[in-house]
Enzyme design. Structure first.
Site, PDB file in Angstrom:
ATOM      1  N   SER A 146      37.958  -9.402 -58.772  1.00 19.51           N
ATOM      2  CA  SER A 146      37.556  -9.620 -57.382  1.00 19.51           C
ATOM      3  C   SER A 146      38.695  -9.338 -56.401  1.00 19.51           C
ATOM      4  O   SER A 146      39.224  -8.248 -56.359  1.00 19.51           O
ATOM      5  CB  SER A 146      37.011 -11.041 -57.228  1.00 19.51           C
ATOM      6  OG  SER A 146      36.359 -11.206 -55.994  1.00 19.51           O
ATOM      7  N   ASP A 191      34.954  -6.393 -50.319  1.00 23.91           N
ATOM      8  CA  ASP A 191      36.030  -6.729 -51.246  1.00 23.91           C
ATOM      9  C   ASP A 191      35.944  -5.751 -52.410  1.00 23.91           C
ATOM     10  O   ASP A 191      35.072  -4.882 -52.465  1.00 23.91           O
ATOM     11  CB  ASP A 191      35.974  -8.192 -51.684  1.00 23.91           C
ATOM     12  CG  ASP A 191      34.864  -8.486 -52.668  1.00 23.91           C
ATOM     13  OD1 ASP A 191      33.850  -7.764 -52.664  1.00 23.91           O
ATOM     14  OD2 ASP A 191      34.992  -9.449 -53.444  1.00 23.91           O
ATOM     15  N   ASP A 235      35.075  -5.739 -55.591  1.00 20.86           N
ATOM     16  CA  ASP A 235      33.903  -5.557 -56.465  1.00 20.86           C
ATOM     17  C   ASP A 235      32.590  -5.622 -55.685  1.00 20.86           C
ATOM     18  O   ASP A 235      31.512  -5.695 -56.277  1.00 20.86           O
ATOM     19  CB  ASP A 235      33.912  -6.550 -57.624  1.00 20.86           C
ATOM     20  CG  ASP A 235      33.804  -8.002 -57.172  1.00 20.86           C
ATOM     21  OD1 ASP A 235      34.222  -8.309 -56.039  1.00 20.86           O
ATOM     22  OD2 ASP A 235      33.307  -8.838 -57.946  1.00 20.86           O
ATOM     23  N   ASP A 274      31.025  -7.817 -53.858  1.00 20.71           N
ATOM     24  CA  ASP A 274      30.117  -8.967 -53.747  1.00 20.71           C
ATOM     25  C   ASP A 274      30.361  -9.751 -52.456  1.00 20.71           C
ATOM     26  O   ASP A 274      29.644 -10.702 -52.164  1.00 20.71           O
ATOM     27  CB  ASP A 274      30.180  -9.876 -54.979  1.00 20.71           C
ATOM     28  CG  ASP A 274      31.532 -10.544 -55.188  1.00 20.71           C
ATOM     29  OD1 ASP A 274      32.488 -10.226 -54.444  1.00 20.71           O
ATOM     30  OD2 ASP A 274      31.650 -11.376 -56.114  1.00 20.71           O
TER      31      ASP A 274
END
Length: 450
Positions: free
Chosen positions: A97, A236, A238, A240
């Site tokens: 992340s 961000d 990834d 999400d």
């Protein structure tokens, strides 16, 4: 053995806390634990260590007798969506992340597309402890075929969630953070008619989260200044999470997104009990403004899994975090930055309002400062006595300062940090109290450790 699971799956520096051997064992343990026979879906972000960890996990899954489907580089939310859509047994996302490039992580989802429970984590942990062999790292990474058809199904679902609304006439800038959003964000917005410009759009795993993305908005603000647009969105790594910027450079964070999206659902009378779910990080200005229009805000601990638990318990339809992690009923409550950005764009087009004016109609946030106290140790590896003392110290500090402002202190679940949030009615008060609290708390924690 210390638990390998943190607040959001397994996380650590590659080849230190997160090794090839551990990744293999996770794949083997997951495959051995699952009763459902359908394949395990696996995706990853653009981190350089992603390929080798993918090979380790799939080797472990093969050894367990289970099959897998490799989605390749993809947004994290594609995994839970496709698990449920395609009736798969489980899923893994290889990503850390918002952490720096040298980190990586393993997020595991169950057959419903939800992050696995603590009970399931314990089952995997137990099996890993029983798998004593140390797996050697292969000298060559073997390329794995990717399933592009499934990615197309995910992309189609995002377009369908627009309810027939297009984005023609809107100029939008996207910061894809050299990460997972590079796979599809630009194409989706363009397919809906938007005039799109993208920055940080190469799949460069060594640059992710480095002066870009939802945790560093400077590049997006600069791009909006150099090439004026209606709005911009910064994802961000990834994809999400997402943070928006209006045409004037004002920030649309997760609190603003929840307020504006929630108000739309309230007016449509589909927001259960006028309830929004957020966390202890939510701005007090947001809470007061939401209550003023008849809304209810329920706060949880920090972390999307706690938001999800509360959504399920309270039967809410929308929740999220200030960081831009928004969970909606549209996609089974999986945080999806691209979906969120599309929905905000859709409402602007549908209401014929620019984001700047829409944002002004929300709330004035209270001055808020988040400071990180850097630690030279891992809290999770301390003795139980030391951890209890630190928890008690944090509790005492929160109580001591609560009459002057709102203070929320918590150890990070993914990094050696203690996060200190201070909120008050003036910037001067916030800055002075934040400095005082962090300095004193650092001294107290050092006393405990030393």
């Amino acid at each position: 053995m210390q638990s390998i699971f943190g607040t959001d799956g397994i996380r650590g520096r590659f080849n230190e806390e997160l090794t090839y051997s551990l990744a293999y064992k996770v794949g083997y343990a997951l495959g051995s634990t699952l009763k459902k026979k359908s394949p395990i879906l696996i995706g990853r972000d653009t981190r350089i260590s992603g390929d080798i960890l993918l090979q380790a996990i799939t080797q472990g899954i093969n050894e367990s007798g289970k099959k897998f489907i490799n989605l390749g580089i993809c947004p994290t939310p594609a995994i839970p969506f496709l698990i449920k859509k395609e009736n798969l047994s489980s899923g893994i996302m290889i990503s850390a992340s918002h952490n720096p490039p040298e980190y990586n992580g393993i997020k595991i989802f169950d057959h419903n597309g939800q992050k696995i429970t603590r009970y399931f984590e314990n089952k995997i942990q137990k099996l890993i402890e029983e798998t004593n062999q140390n797996i050697s790292v292969p000298t060559k990474v073997i390329p794995l075929n990717t399933n592009k058809n499934l990615m197309d199904i995910y992309i189609k679902s995002l377009v369908q969630a627009m309810d027939g609304e297009n984005l023609s006439g809107l100029k939008i800038i996207l910061d894809t953070c050299y990460g997972s959003a590079t796979t599809c964000a630009k194409e989706i917005f363009q397919s809906l008619g938007a005039d799109v410009r993208v920055i940080n759009n190469s799949k460069n795993g060594s640059k992710i989260n480095m002066n870009c993305g939802s945790t560093n908005l400077a590049p997006l603000k600069k791009a909006l200044k150099e090439s004026p647009a209606d709005m911009g969105f910064s994802f961000d790594e990834d994809a999400d999470r997402v943070i928006g910027i209006d045409s004037k450079g004002n920030v649309l964070d997760g609190d603003h997104i929840l307020f504006l999206w929630g108000r739309e659902l309230m007016e449509q009378k589909i927001l259960t009990n006028n309830l929004l779910i957020s966390t202890q990080m939510a701005n007090l200005g947001f809470e007061k403004a939401w209550k003023k229009i008849g809304g209810v805000l329920y706060r949880t601990d920090v972390g999307d899994k706690y938001v999800h638990e509360a959504i399920k318990e309270k039967r809410a339809v929308l929740g999220g975090e200030q960081s831009g992690h928004i969970l909606s009923k549209i996609n089974n409550f999986s945080g999806d930055g691209i979906l969120t950005a599309l929905q905000i764009s859709k409402y602007c087009k549908k209401k014929n309002i620019n984001l700047n004016d829409w944002l002004k109609s929300s709330f004035e946030p209270f001055p808020q400062k988040l400071t990180n106290i850097k630690l030279n140790f891992n809290i999770n590896k301390l003795s139980l006595k030391a951890k209890i003392l630190i928890d008690k110290t944090i509790e005492n500090f929160q109580a001591l300062y609560s009459h002057n402002c709102r203070v929320y202190i918590r150890p990070s679940g993914t990094e050696p940090l203690i996060r200190v949030l201070v909120e008050a009615k003036s910037h001067k008060k916030v800055n002075s109290l934040s400095s005082e609290i962090t300095n004193k708390l650092s001294l107290e924690i050092n006393k405990i450790i030393n």
